[in-house]
Design an enzyme around this catalytic site. Structure first.
Site, mmCIF file in Angstrom:
data_model
loop_
_atom_site.group_PDB
_atom_site.id
_atom_site.type_symbol
_atom_site.label_atom_id
_atom_site.label_comp_id
_atom_site.label_asym_id
_atom_site.label_seq_id
_atom_site.Cartn_x
_atom_site.Cartn_y
_atom_site.Cartn_z
ATOM 1 N N ASP A 172 32.718 38.701 43.876
ATOM 2 C CA ASP A 172 32.879 39.898 44.395
ATOM 3 C C ASP A 172 32.114 40.164 45.679
ATOM 4 O OD1 ASP A 172 33.160 42.308 41.508
ATOM 5 O OD2 ASP A 172 33.606 42.635 43.456
HETATM 6 C C1 GLC Z 1 34.804 45.779 43.665
HETATM 7 C C2 GLC Z 1 35.560 45.026 42.462
HETATM 8 C C3 GLC Z 1 35.980 43.859 42.863
HETATM 9 C C4 GLC Z 1 37.151 44.526 44.252
HETATM 10 C C5 GLC Z 1 35.809 44.019 45.288
HETATM 11 C C6 GLC Z 1 36.808 44.605 46.533
HETATM 12 O O1 GLC Z 1 33.218 46.193 43.883
HETATM 13 O O2 GLC Z 1 34.310 44.639 41.395
HETATM 14 O O3 GLC Z 1 37.331 44.008 41.459
HETATM 15 O O4 GLC Z 1 38.396 43.621 44.123
HETATM 16 O O5 GLC Z 1 34.717 44.696 44.824
HETATM 17 O O6 GLC Z 1 36.920 46.057 46.445
#
Ligand code: GLC
Length: 733
Positions: A273
């Site tokens: 993430d």
């Molecule tokens: C965010 C989210 C994730 C998302 C990523 C990119 O913090 O937790 O679900 O796909 O970052 O935006």
């Protein structure tokens, strides 16, 4: 003579069937062989590319080069990987190296309903359509990896991101996620199922350490991910922000190596993430393949500002010094190259399409099939749209955009029909009067009072009131990054609803939300409709259900507790939710959602699997094919379903199973099968639901494996977890 004639016909047809089945067998084995051949050819290509790459090039492929892309190898024609949120539609283009939007004028898209709505349809075929449409839009926008779907289990009604997920039951989420993945990936776009795992709240998500039993981990929190990987064959998966047993999930030995890559044989790519990576050695050894979103110095003038990633310079140093074997790096790069051959290097992948009628139709169908009718006293609904009624529409959610906000799943929709707009379009002959009623913006006490007074005054004179409220995508509502602060409706809606119901008995409450809320006014209003974040077609879908164009068939994908302390996670206090700031303990263990309500006999406001219709159905002839099964058998439950009303409708027959006198703790019953069926008015259909006996297994911590307990079980068949038509005793021997 006739007998001989019959025998000769049956012989001929038998020969035909034999030829046909041999032909099909050949085709399938040829296909499997050719897939095998393709796979072998790709592996050969990957192995040869690996030999051409420098160590620096390989390291660069294992981390970001911008906010939403990872590095390619231009000199060899190895492409970059382009990723995009999100689970309900393709997010607008972001700047290369910061969190601002690029403000392109060609990145408008179709906003599909949130995944709670998709789950509420209990319709796997619709989930495939959803995935196909979404995949086509991602492909058209030239994305290789779609950062979704999210399948974290709904543990607390306060979780800000529940709207992005598929509810509280692992079987429902597992069944609904697989076709979605197949649909998306048929456009040559990888899904990235998330957030693996145990990211069940936003409160202190970046570091909270989740402690949960192996049993609850495998029976509740992992099944949807397992289905996504093994049955859905998702080509990538995203690690969660939180920790599990002390290690961040983005580089967690148990989750990524032991379970995902070893036990589930995952051959795809683990993506962190954004900002979820915290340790070089753990990232190298514990299964992370691509590091995304680690805060760079946000200074693109410096070449490779991303090199300060954990899988950047420090990883390179360890390889060069011989401290880390290059084979560890090669495994990551081979996975990334395989993902590329499935996406950007797949010369056969289609071109995609965007903002077309087919996609709007999919969004509309999912929206209308996901809406749940919770109450309908005196069958007030549907309201005939030919009538020249005076309809009072009250509430901010009748006009507030719900595709923007909410965090990373927010969208730039080419079109978003608000509930008010949809109602005006549908109820052409009615006199529709709108009043805001309440506001999520800061208003003075006087202004708030005026809003309320105006709403009550139009409610008084109307024939019927559509109150359209609920939650929204503002911070600490249904939004990423923070949880809700309380369980009731915000902005004094409860008081407003009661005041409206006092002056107009024909009050319909439409809740737009992704979470359960308390309903102190439940007995004071005539009808309650649970609508979700429905995307581009929201207003058209809500209007279609309210006027009866569509007969509602949605079922709740999660329980609505009467009060927060009736929810399992909240029953056990702060250490259970939200934790002590460092660690939290899932003390309810396997008793999540209706498992808790049923087993502890705590009646919910509305139960998992509940949803009404404008018609009525009657189940009969509910039987199992046998009384006794062995542990490798299949249970066949059949029943007849009659539409006893005067309109066509859809019903969801649900089959739950419970173990009597188990040697381990068990929920009273667990969902193990369901089928949605459309039946004409007065029609009678027979359905069959099959359940493999091995799906009744519990996760036995003594053997760290699944175990089918022999003995007596009960099969519960009904149309909601709290409305069982028949219980069938069976025995597993
Ligand atoms: C965010 C989210 C994730 C998302 C990523 C990119 O913090 O937790 O679900 O796909 O970052 O935006």
């Amino acid at each position: 003579m006739i007998v001989n004639y019959m025998i000769s016909i049956s012989k001929k047809s038998l020969i035909k069937i034999l030829i046909l089945s041999v032909f099909i067998l050949c085709i399938t084995s040829l296909k499997a062989q050719s897939l095998n051949e393709i796979d072998k050819a790709i592996t050969i290509k990957i192995d040869s590319i690996i030999t051409l790459l420098t160590v620096e090039e390989k390291i660069a492929m294992c981390h970001a080069q911008s906010k939403f892309s990872s590095t390619g190898v231009p000199r060899l024609g190895v492409p970059e990987l382009w990723m995009s949120d999100g689970p309900h539609g393709i997010r607008a283009e972001m700047n290369w190296d910061n969190w601002n939007y690029a403000n392109w004028t060609n990145d408008y898209i179709t906003a599909f309903p949130a995944l709670t709505c998709l789950a509420a349809t209990f319709n796997p075929a619709l989930s495939k359509d959803y995935g196909v449409s979404l995949g086509e839009e991602a492909r058209y926008r030239k994305k290789d990896v779609l950062l979704g779907p999210g399948v974290n289990i709904y543990r607390t009604p306060l979780n800000g991101r529940n709207f992005e997920y598929m509810g509280e039951d692992p079987f429902l989420a597992s069944t609904m996620v697989v076709p979605y993945i197949h649909g998306v990936q048929q456009s040559g776009v990888a899904t990235c199922v998330k957030h693996y795992a145990l990211n069940n709240q936003e409160h202190s998500r970046g570091h909270i350490n989740v402690e949960v039993s192996d049993r609850a981990l495998h029976e509740i929190y992992l099944p949807a991910f397992k289905a996504a990987i093994i049955d859905g064959e998702s080509w990538s998966i995203m690690g969660a922000y939180n920790k599990f047993r002390g290690e961040h999930c983005c580089h967690n030995q148990i989750l990524l190596n032991d379970i995902l890559k070893d036990k589930w044989r995952f051959d795809g790519v683990v993506i962190s993430d954004w900002g979820g990576t915290h340790d070089t050695d753990q990232s190298i050894y514990n299964g992370l393949d691509i590091e995304m979103g680690t805060p760079s110095n946000n200074n693109i003038s410096k070449r490779f500002p991303y090199n300060n990633n954990f899988l950047g310079q420090s990883f390179l140093d360890k390889i060069i010094s011989g401290q880390v074997k290059e084979s560890i790096l090669d495994d990551k790069v081979k996975r990334i190259l395989r993902l590329m051959y499935r996406t950007s290097l797949n010369k056969d992948r289609p071109f995609g399409s965007i903002n077309n009628k087919a996609h709007s139709n999919t969004a509309y169908k999912v929206a209308t099939e996901g809406i749940v009718l919770l109450k309908n006293k005196n069958t007030l609904l549907p309201i005939d749209n030919s009538s020249d009624l005076t309809i009072a529409v009250i509430g901010e959610n009748a006009t507030k955009s719900m595709t923007t906000g909410g965090g990373s799943s927010e969208l730039k929709a080419a079109n978003e029909v608000s509930p008010l707009k949809g109602l005006r379009k549908r109820f052409k002959n009615a006199n529709i009067i709108y009043s805001l009623g309440y506001s999520s913006e800061n208003k003075t006490k006087k202004d708030k009072l005026n809003l309320k007074k105006e709403a009550i005054s139009i409610a008084k004179t109307a024939d019927v009131v559509f109150f359209i409220g609920g939650l929204n995508k503002n911070n600490s509502q249904d939004s990423e990054g923070a949880d809700r602060q309380h369980y009731n409706l915000p902005y004094n809606q409860d008081e407003l609803i009661e005041s409206i119901a006092k002056v107009n008995k024909n009050t319909v409450v439409v809740l737009i939300s992704g979470n359960a809320v308390s309903m102190p006014w439940r007995n004071k209003v005539m009808s309650i409709v649970q609508s979700w974040y429905l995307g581009s077609e929201a207003g058209n879908a809500i209007a279609s259900v309210l006027n009866g164009e569509v007969n509602p068939s949605g079922k709740l994908p999660f329980s609505f507790p009467k009060k927060l302390s009736d929810n399992a996670a909240h029953f056990y206090g702060k250490l259970s939710y939200p934790g002590n700031g460092e660690t939290q303990y899932y003390k309810e263990d396997i008793l999540v959602g209706y498992r808790w309500h049923d087993t502890k006999s705590i009646k919910p406001e509305f139960a998992f699997g509940y949803g009404m219709t404008y018609t009525s159905f009657k189940l009969s002839n509910i039987i199992s094919d046998k009384k006794t099964y062995n542990s490798v058998g299949t249970i066949k439950i059949s029943c007849k379903v009659k539409n006893t009303g005067d309109v066509t409708g859809k019903e969801v027959i649900q089959v739950y199973v419970g173990k009597k006198n188990s040697k381990v703790k068990r929920a009273l019953k667990e969902l193990k099968g369901f089928k949605k069926i459309s039946i004409l008015k007065g029609g009678l259909e027979k359905i069959e639901i099959k359940i493999a006996v091995d799906k009744l297994a519990f996760y036995d911590e003594k053997i760290s494996d699944w175990n089918v307990e022999k003995g007596d079980y009960i099969i519960y068949v009904g149309n909601s977890s709290d409305n069982i038509s028949k219980q069938i005793p069976i025995t597993i021997i």
